[in-house]
Each structure stands twice: as C-alpha cells, then as structure tokens.
Scaffold this motif. Structure first.
Motif, PDB file in Angstrom:
ATOM      1  N   THR B  93      34.894  41.062  31.715  1.00 41.39           N
ATOM      2  CA  THR B  93      36.139  41.048  30.936  1.00 41.39           C
ATOM      3  C   THR B  93      36.100  40.050  29.773  1.00 41.39           C
ATOM      4  OG1 THR B  93      37.130  39.593  32.594  1.00 41.39           O
ATOM      5  CG2 THR B  93      37.631  41.942  32.768  1.00 41.39           C
ATOM      6  N   LEU B 120      34.853  45.365  37.534  1.00 40.23           N
ATOM      7  CA  LEU B 120      34.633  44.643  36.275  1.00 40.23           C
ATOM      8  C   LEU B 120      35.636  43.497  36.243  1.00 40.23           C
ATOM      9  CD1 LEU B 120      34.414  47.853  34.072  1.00 40.23           C
ATOM     10  CD2 LEU B 120      32.487  46.412  34.758  1.00 40.23           C
ATOM     11  N   CYS B 121      35.134  42.278  36.228  1.00 40.49           N
ATOM     12  CA  CYS B 121      36.059  41.148  36.402  1.00 40.49           C
ATOM     13  C   CYS B 121      35.666  39.977  35.513  1.00 40.49           C
ATOM     14  CB  CYS B 121      36.072  40.712  37.867  1.00 40.49           C
ATOM     15  SG  CYS B 121      34.465  40.149  38.445  1.00 40.49           S
ATOM     16  N   GLY B 122      36.438  38.877  35.634  1.00 45.53           N
ATOM     17  CA  GLY B 122      36.128  37.666  34.904  1.00 45.53           C
ATOM     18  C   GLY B 122      35.518  36.624  35.823  1.00 45.53           C
TER      19      GLY B 122
END
Lengths: 175, 175
Positions: B93, B120-122
């Motif tokens: 992200t 999908l991540c930070g």
C-alpha cells in the motif's frame, strides 16, 4: 499496549447502499425492496433485471472512488485513531479496479489514516486484533477478539454477533 | 486442519533485484556494489545518483507488473498450495500503483492462487499463520509462527531468523 481495532470499509465507513440507491433512482421508477436484502445481499433489493448491472458496477473503475461517507465515521475514527491501534481491513481483491480507488477514497476522507494502516485482502481469516467491526458475519466468524456486527439492511437477520447501529454508538463504546 | 503458510511477494516470489539489475545495466556502466546492500536495502548497491531514480520507479505503474519470477517458485508453490492453506501477503500500500500490477502479475505467473489468497497491506503485524517466509526481518518480527528469512543480498547480516536460501530448499522442507 494499545488495543487493536479492525474496521471494515464498505457499508461501515463507505456508504455502498447509498451509492446504489442514488444510481438506481436516477434510472428506474420501481421501488427498492429493502425486505429482500435480508437474504444477505444489498443487490437483492433491486429488481432482478437490474441486479447483474449492479454487480457489474462493482468491478468498474471509479465505483469505490466516489462512495459517500457514513455519518459521523470521520470524527469518531479520528478519535479512535488517536487512542487505539487502528487498521482498516477491506475484502477488495475480488475487485482489482477497486484497490487504488479505495486507497484514494481513504486518503480523501480519512487523511489521518496512513497506508501503513490499510489491508486489502480476499479473506479476513488471517487478521488478528482486539475488536473487529464489520457488516458481514463471514468476516467476523474467524476473528479471535470481540466481533461487532455493523448494522445494515442485509444483516438484520444475523443474530450471532453483537450489533452496533452506527458510529455514534461505536464512539460511545470506544471513546 | 491444514497449516497456514504466509509467503511474501517481492524478493521471494518476484525478482525485484533482477529487474533492477537489468534496468541498470542497460543504462549505466559502473559496477553494482552488492556489498553495500548489506546495509539493508537493495537500492544501496547502486551509485548514489541513481538511487532516487530507482526508488521513484517503485511508485510508477508497470514496475511490479513486469518482474521476473524467482527460480522454482511456481512448481514449489503449486505443490504447497495443494497441501497447505496458502496466503500471499505483500507490503504494497506504500505504492498505490503496484496494487493492480501485483494482482495481474500473480494471475499471470501463479494462476492457481486466487484473489481470496492475496493480502496487500502496509504492515504485516496483524497477520497470523504457522509459517511466514519473508526477506525482511521487520515483517517477520511480530509473526506468531515459524519465521523463515528468505535469503537476499540486503539481509545477509540478519541473524535473528532461520534462513532459507531458495525455493528448492523450501520445497524440501514443506513437501
């Protein structure tokens, strides 16, 4: 250590039904059947011939970019973000065109939430935390912490989870 | 119940360094300094004046769409997918243009992995499972299961985690 709060986007922060209603009412005269949404899907409330079009719209670029914001969600989430460890977790990978739209929407309306706090996934079963706020039982079922069902016309018959009606109530409970 | 295996994309499934090397060698003559990557970053191995350009490329559409695939990752992940509960978890992200690129890349090279298995991540700290395979200690540190560090030039000095050298070794351990 701060408690970790997991918040869903669609129908919790973003008013998907509101956007569907606006779009529908500009084009069709037949009334929306909110009672049929109880079968578990917002789309079911619209006439059968319109349902495939509404489902298709979810895959198109722009749909998730222009959703209205749920009442009071901005102020309450700002305060939650100051007090807790906040993550926004959205089941989004089914809709590849929604991914960037969702990030931009979040930056616009919730600029205090960084990319580090966003999770875009297909299945929420691998996410952990202390409280999860979501409008779908399928997302809450595997969560190890407190499961709060955010009230929506499609989940009125779901009784397995604690129900929260709106952001005012969430604010009262968490702040 | 099947064990849950969490696999990182960049530098584990997708050869980011390979793509950087190709791009660099077409444009510059000075040698790549693999020793400097030990400071924790692939970009550090390239001349100082090139580093901002390489970092900028990560934000551009297309960079993550055209990465080479890591040797043996396709066959081994196919077999892992049959035997285990597999999730691909990518810290993405930070790079909004990478999101759709990563999905399309995955569909192309790993068509047996569905959108349901992608995250999908930070920040990977809220992800749980039994084994996590990642090239960054910062992603492994909070994981409650087994932490396997996938070998890369930028992590050769990291000693806190079990190191796996390549997909052949992962296959031998999991299959």
């Amino acid at each position: 250590m701060k408690k970790r709060i997991i918040v869903d986007m669609d129908e919790v922060m973003a008013d998907v039904l509101g956007a569907m209603e606006l779009w529908y009412k500009e084009r069709y005269a037949a009334p929306i059947d909110y009672d049929r949404m109880k079968e578990g899907s917002l789309v079911k409330g619209f006439p059968e011939e319109v349902q495939p079009i509404m489902r298709q719209r979810l895959f198109e670029p722009g749909f998730f970019r222009h959703l209205p914001v749920m009442a009071n969600s901005q102020e309450v989430l700002k305060a939650i973000n100051d007090k807790y460890e906040l993550f926004i977790v959205s089941a989004a990978t089914e809709f590849p065109n929604s991914l960037k739209d969702k990030m931009e929407w979040l930056n616009d309306h919730f600029p205090f939430i960084s990319w580090r706090q966003l999770v875009l996934c297909g299945d929420k079963k691998l996410v952990t935390g202390d409280v999860m706020i979501d409008d779908h039982g399928r997302n809450l079922v595997h969560f190890p912490g407190e499961k709060w069902l955010y009230h929506a016309p499609h989940n009125v018959l779901v009784t397995e989870y604690e129900r929260v009606m709106d952001w005012e109530e969430i604010g009262k409970r968490l702040l």
